[in-house]
Design an enzyme around this catalytic site. Structure first.
Site, PDB file in Angstrom:
ATOM      1  N   CYS A 183      -3.282   0.415   6.985  1.00 44.71           N
ATOM      2  CA  CYS A 183      -3.293  -0.198   8.319  1.00 44.71           C
ATOM      3  C   CYS A 183      -4.007   0.720   9.293  1.00 44.71           C
ATOM      4  O   CYS A 183      -4.658   0.264  10.226  1.00 44.71           O
ATOM      5  CB  CYS A 183      -1.887  -0.406   8.851  1.00 44.71           C
ATOM      6  SG  CYS A 183      -0.738  -0.973   7.658  1.00 44.71           S
ATOM      7  N   GLU A 187       5.182  -3.854  11.716  1.00 45.22           N
ATOM      8  CA  GLU A 187       3.872  -3.208  11.790  1.00 45.22           C
ATOM      9  C   GLU A 187       2.924  -4.037  10.944  1.00 45.22           C
ATOM     10  O   GLU A 187       3.114  -4.204   9.751  1.00 45.22           O
ATOM     11  CB  GLU A 187       3.967  -1.765  11.293  1.00 45.22           C
ATOM     12  CG  GLU A 187       2.743  -0.961  11.663  1.00 45.22           C
ATOM     13  CD  GLU A 187       1.942  -0.575  10.459  1.00 45.22           C
ATOM     14  OE1 GLU A 187       0.787  -1.056  10.364  1.00 45.22           O
ATOM     15  OE2 GLU A 187       2.445   0.179   9.608  1.00 45.22           O
ATOM     16  N   ARG A 228      -0.554   7.594  10.400  1.00 42.60           N
ATOM     17  CA  ARG A 228       0.834   7.388  10.802  1.00 42.60           C
ATOM     18  C   ARG A 228       1.573   8.712  10.863  1.00 42.60           C
ATOM     19  O   ARG A 228       2.364   8.956  11.748  1.00 42.60           O
ATOM     20  CB  ARG A 228       1.495   6.439   9.802  1.00 42.60           C
ATOM     21  CG  ARG A 228       2.978   6.241   9.944  1.00 42.60           C
ATOM     22  CD  ARG A 228       3.383   5.064   9.079  1.00 42.60           C
ATOM     23  NE  ARG A 228       2.821   5.198   7.738  1.00 42.60           N
ATOM     24  CZ  ARG A 228       3.523   5.487   6.648  1.00 42.60           C
ATOM     25  NH1 ARG A 228       4.806   5.685   6.729  1.00 42.60           N
ATOM     26  NH2 ARG A 228       2.935   5.568   5.475  1.00 42.60           N
ATOM     27  N   ASN A 236       0.789  -1.235   0.000  1.00 42.78           N
ATOM     28  CA  ASN A 236       0.000   0.000   0.000  1.00 42.78           C
ATOM     29  C   ASN A 236       0.826   1.292   0.000  1.00 42.78           C
ATOM     30  O   ASN A 236       0.335   2.338  -0.414  1.00 42.78           O
ATOM     31  CB  ASN A 236      -1.040   0.001   1.138  1.00 42.78           C
ATOM     32  CG  ASN A 236      -0.442  -0.094   2.507  1.00 42.78           C
ATOM     33  OD1 ASN A 236       0.753  -0.305   2.661  1.00 42.78           O
ATOM     34  ND2 ASN A 236      -1.272   0.061   3.512  1.00 42.78           N
TER      35      ASN A 236
HETATM   36  O1  G3P Z   1      -0.927   0.950   6.083  1.00 42.60           O
HETATM   37  C1  G3P Z   1       0.303   1.445   6.414  1.00 42.60           C
HETATM   38  C2  G3P Z   1       0.288   2.482   7.501  1.00 42.60           C
HETATM   39  O2  G3P Z   1       1.592   2.797   7.827  1.00 42.60           O
HETATM   40  C3  G3P Z   1      -0.587   3.661   7.201  1.00 42.60           C
HETATM   41  O3  G3P Z   1       0.030   4.880   7.015  1.00 42.60           O
HETATM   42  O4  G3P Z   1       0.140   7.269   6.439  1.00 42.60           O
HETATM   43  O5  G3P Z   1      -1.850   5.945   5.764  1.00 42.60           O
HETATM   44  O6  G3P Z   1      -1.511   6.492   8.136  1.00 42.60           O
HETATM   45  P1  G3P Z   1      -0.853   6.246   6.824  1.00 42.60           P
END
Ligand code: G3P
Length: 478
Positions: A287, A253, A440, A158
């Protein structure tokens, strides 16, 4: 065979001696878009060997020079934004604008890492012995941070670029070398990104990118005696890796079931906007996506109506057209999502929209009145389907959140900051966002999961520290 992208090792682009290729299926057309080399175990061995050799002299390269090269790679990556983003669109069906911002964010991450690295690695500690009982001031202890050696980086589909550089940049600034195993969907985007590091002029062998089937080189890589640390982002594979890996630091993760707890006093327009952003951006394939809404019954009707209205505004279609909802990464992923939807239907969930699917494209779907006996109450769809569970007390919401095997992030919406803090303390997750969807970023924030969501903590500073070890030198005075 000019059609097959070469892999990168020892500072060169190479064909695999296997003569085999791995096909990358475009999620939108469902046809082969690219092919990459199916590397052999012998080729992995060679990449590991050159990584080991290159690391020795890299560790002696002045920190400011390492930083300089990273800044250069960052600038080149940003210049190459368009071709890299195009690969993301074709390989993982990421909407065009998000694909471009993933590349820019990655460039920023690399330069931030260089800046942070020179500061935190430029400092050590000095301790004196007479603070501990029984000691005179006869020992001076100097500590510094030394590299681990060879880092194995395995990013997910992703964010094949951003979650690769979030491992590469900390590894390199800290004096490590790195072997990258990109996900199959996303491998060409990763190879383009590695090309930018190649152009920046890093020493031969310091970075390599081996492509291939997980079944052939996956375990071989993760159990390789030459690996000194594994940084992995992805799914259940991470649990298997952690059982097989040797006595080396692991950074993992592995997904989440991020809950969004909505209290009666919440600003419901703000909540609805964040549920859309949190639950449906990149079609829920994050995630940190909002994966279950836990809303107080008294405001549930109003909230569901607001979210429903916003779901109706989402555009559905091709990533090239920058649609909000694009095809999910693979047919098997779409089938899995469909299985969760069917299970919810059979058990009596309320469908706020009709379920619709065309190939890998699944229309956004909000499922109300979800109960704990439905699979979607617990499992991650990794798709544009969002369950709503109506709760009658805050405790009920916290209990649902904490009953999950996952513990990545969560969020709570309320105007009462005291309540929000108490709820945050009670939620067994690595991060709780107050009045915003889980995320994230910014990329220097600590990022970690509890339980099955991971091991260790990421974010620029934590990753640099994690990819180093403390070395002490003690001066003994007469
Ligand atoms: O799915 C991976 C995770 O690290 C999500 O990152 O930047 O979409 O919150 P973000």
């Amino acid at each position: 065979d000019g059609d097959v992208y070469k892999y990168y090792a020892d500072g060169e682009w190479k064909k695999s001696s296997s003569g085999k290729a791995v096909a990358i299926i475009n999620p939108t057309t469902r046809k082969t878009q690219y092919k990459v080399q199916a590397c052999t175990q012998e080729e992995v061995n060679k990449a590991m060997e050159s990584a080991k050799t290159a690391q020795k002299s890299w560790a002696k390269t002045p920190l400011w020079k390492r930083a300089e090269l990273l800044h250069k790679a960052s600038a080149i990556l940003k210049e190459h934004r368009a071709p890299v983003a195009e690969c993301l669109v074709k390989e993982i069906a990421k909407p065009a604008k998000d694909a471009a911002s993933e590349v820019v964010r990655s460039g920023d991450l690399v330069s931030y890492c260089a800046e942070e690295g020179v500061r935190i690695l430029g400092e050590g500690k000095f301790l004196v012995s007479d603070s501990f009982p029984g000691n005179e001031r006869t020992k001076y202890c100097l500590t510094s941070k030394i590299p681990l050696g060879v880092i194995l980086a395995i990013p997910p589909f992703n964010y094949p670029v951003n979650l690769a550089v979030s491992k590469i940049a900390p590894a390199l600034i800290a004096g490590n070398s790195l072997v990258l195993k990109p996900p199959t969907q996303g491998a060409v985007s990763a190879l383009h990104m590695v090309h930018c590091f190649h152009l920046a002029g890093f020493p031969k062998g310091l970075i390599s990118c081996v492509t291939g089937k997980g079944s052939e080189i996956g375990d071989f890589l993760t159990m390789h005696p030459g690996v000194n640390c594994i940084s992995f982002t992805g799914g259940d594979t991470g649990i298997a890796i952690s059982k097989k890996a040797g006595m080396i630091p692991l950074q993992m993760e592995l997904g989440g079931k991020d809950a969004c707890i909505v209290l009666e006093d919440a600003d419901l327009d703000l909540v609805a906007a964040n549920i859309i952003k949190g639950g449906f951006s990149y079609s829920g394939q994050r995630c940190t996506a909002v994966k279950v809404v836990l809303v107080m019954e008294s405001v549930a009707d109003v909230l569901v109506e607001k979210v429903k209205a916003k779901v109706a505004e989402l555009t559905v279609g091709a990533p090239e057209d920058d649609c909000d909802i694009t095809p999910v990464v693979s047919e098997s992923s779409a089938n899995f999502i469909e299985g969760l939807v069917k299970d919810a239907k059979e058990k009596g969930a309320t469908f706020c929209q009709e379920y619709k699917r065309d190939g890998n494209l699944i229309w956004p779907l909000l499922l109300d009145n979800i109960r704990p006996d439905m699979r979607i109450a617990w499992e991650e769809p990794f798709g544009p389907v969002l369950p709503v569970i109506r709760i009658n007390s805050i405790e009920e919401g916290i209990n649902h959140c904490n009953a999950s095997n996952f513990g990545l992030q969560g969020c709570v919406f309320t105007k009462d900051v005291n309540k929000a803090i108490l709820i945050s303390d009670a939620m067994e997750t690595g991060t709780v966002q107050i009045n915003s969807a889980p995320a994230r970023g910014p990329d220097h924030f600590p990022f970690q999961g509890l339980k099955d969501s991971g091991i260790g903590s990421q974010g620029i500073t934590n990753s640099i520290n994690m990819m180093t070890k403390i070395k002490s030198t003690v001066i003994n005075l007469p």
